[in-house]
Motif scaffolding. Sequence first.
Motif, short mmCIF file in Angstrom:
data_model
loop_
_atom_site.label_atom_id
_atom_site.label_comp_id
_atom_site.label_asym_id
_atom_site.label_seq_id
_atom_site.Cartn_x
_atom_site.Cartn_y
_atom_site.Cartn_z
N UNK A 216 6.88 9.93 4.05
CA UNK A 216 6.83 10.38 2.65
C UNK A 216 8.22 10.76 2.17
N UNK A 217 8.44 10.53 0.88
CA UNK A 217 9.71 10.91 0.26
C UNK A 217 9.42 11.35 -1.18
N UNK A 218 10.04 12.43 -1.61
CA UNK A 218 9.87 12.86 -2.99
C UNK A 218 10.51 11.85 -3.93
N UNK A 219 9.92 11.69 -5.12
CA UNK A 219 10.49 10.77 -6.10
C UNK A 219 11.93 11.15 -6.44
N UNK B 81 7.34 22.05 -11.74
CA UNK B 81 6.34 21.68 -10.72
C UNK B 81 7.02 21.01 -9.52
N UNK B 82 6.34 21.06 -8.39
CA UNK B 82 6.82 20.36 -7.20
C UNK B 82 6.74 18.86 -7.49
N UNK B 83 7.74 18.10 -7.11
CA UNK B 83 7.81 16.68 -7.40
C UNK B 83 6.76 15.89 -6.62
N UNK B 84 6.40 14.73 -7.13
CA UNK B 84 5.50 13.81 -6.43
C UNK B 84 6.16 13.30 -5.17
N UNK B 85 5.32 12.95 -4.20
CA UNK B 85 5.79 12.26 -3.00
C UNK B 85 5.21 10.87 -2.99
N UNK B 86 6.00 9.91 -2.58
CA UNK B 86 5.57 8.54 -2.39
C UNK B 86 5.57 8.30 -0.88
N UNK C 285 0.85 -1.19 0.00
CA UNK C 285 0.00 0.00 0.00
C UNK C 285 0.88 1.23 0.00
N UNK C 286 0.46 2.26 -0.73
CA UNK C 286 1.20 3.51 -0.75
C UNK C 286 0.26 4.65 -1.13
N UNK C 287 0.71 5.85 -0.84
CA UNK C 287 0.00 7.06 -1.24
C UNK C 287 0.88 7.84 -2.19
N UNK C 288 0.31 8.27 -3.30
CA UNK C 288 0.99 9.15 -4.22
C UNK C 288 0.41 10.55 -3.98
N UNK C 289 1.27 11.51 -3.65
CA UNK C 289 0.82 12.85 -3.31
C UNK C 289 1.54 13.88 -4.17
N UNK C 290 0.85 14.98 -4.44
CA UNK C 290 1.46 16.06 -5.22
C UNK C 290 0.73 17.36 -4.93
N UNK C 291 1.34 18.45 -5.34
CA UNK C 291 0.76 19.77 -5.20
C UNK C 291 0.34 20.27 -6.57
N UNK D 136 17.40 -3.40 -7.48
CA UNK D 136 17.80 -3.37 -6.07
C UNK D 136 16.68 -2.81 -5.21
N UNK D 137 16.35 -3.51 -4.16
CA UNK D 137 15.25 -3.10 -3.29
C UNK D 137 15.60 -1.81 -2.57
N UNK D 138 14.67 -0.89 -2.55
CA UNK D 138 14.86 0.37 -1.85
C UNK D 138 13.83 0.43 -0.74
N UNK D 139 14.13 1.12 0.31
CA UNK D 139 13.18 1.30 1.39
C UNK D 139 13.00 2.78 1.63
N UNK D 140 11.81 3.16 2.10
CA UNK D 140 11.58 4.56 2.42
C UNK D 140 12.41 4.91 3.65
#
Length: 138
Positions: free
Chosen positions: A103-106, A92-97, A20-26, A133-137
């Motif tokens: 949360x972290x910007x792409x 534009x401001x970058x998306x956040x995941x 599960x994740x949230x994609x956020x943006x302005x 390669x697996x990445x973690x927030x």
Amino acid sequence: MSGLCVGLAGVAWFSLSLQNFTLAWQHSVEKIRWEEDYHVTPAGLVLREARVRGNGAGMEIPDDAQLRDGTWHYHRRLPPLQPLRAGRTPEAVDYQLCADGRCQQLSYWLGPPKKDIAAVDLWACESASTIAPQMVLP
């Protein structure tokens, strides 16, 4: 186990082992935050709920949206998205995941948006750690 792959044209640039994740943006003009909650399934990304803190140019709130604590909550009935394309531009401001309350910007994984790469795809992938390669927030 499925995970989330992020890249373009089917090439994963990074992957996350999450369900599960949230994609956020302005919004680039109205400066209002939008959020969409997704569930990763073998069929693709399923949109669970969306939220927006206001409306404006090109930001019509759906008729069935409910206002709670200053935020409009609504559900869109879409088939699983495979992939979900998100436009990225330097202007534009970058998306956040977001996942697990963080949360972290792409750009953390991809670097800043570039004019010559105007979009990024997000999709469900079989085993995130074997695709890239697996990445973690953080």
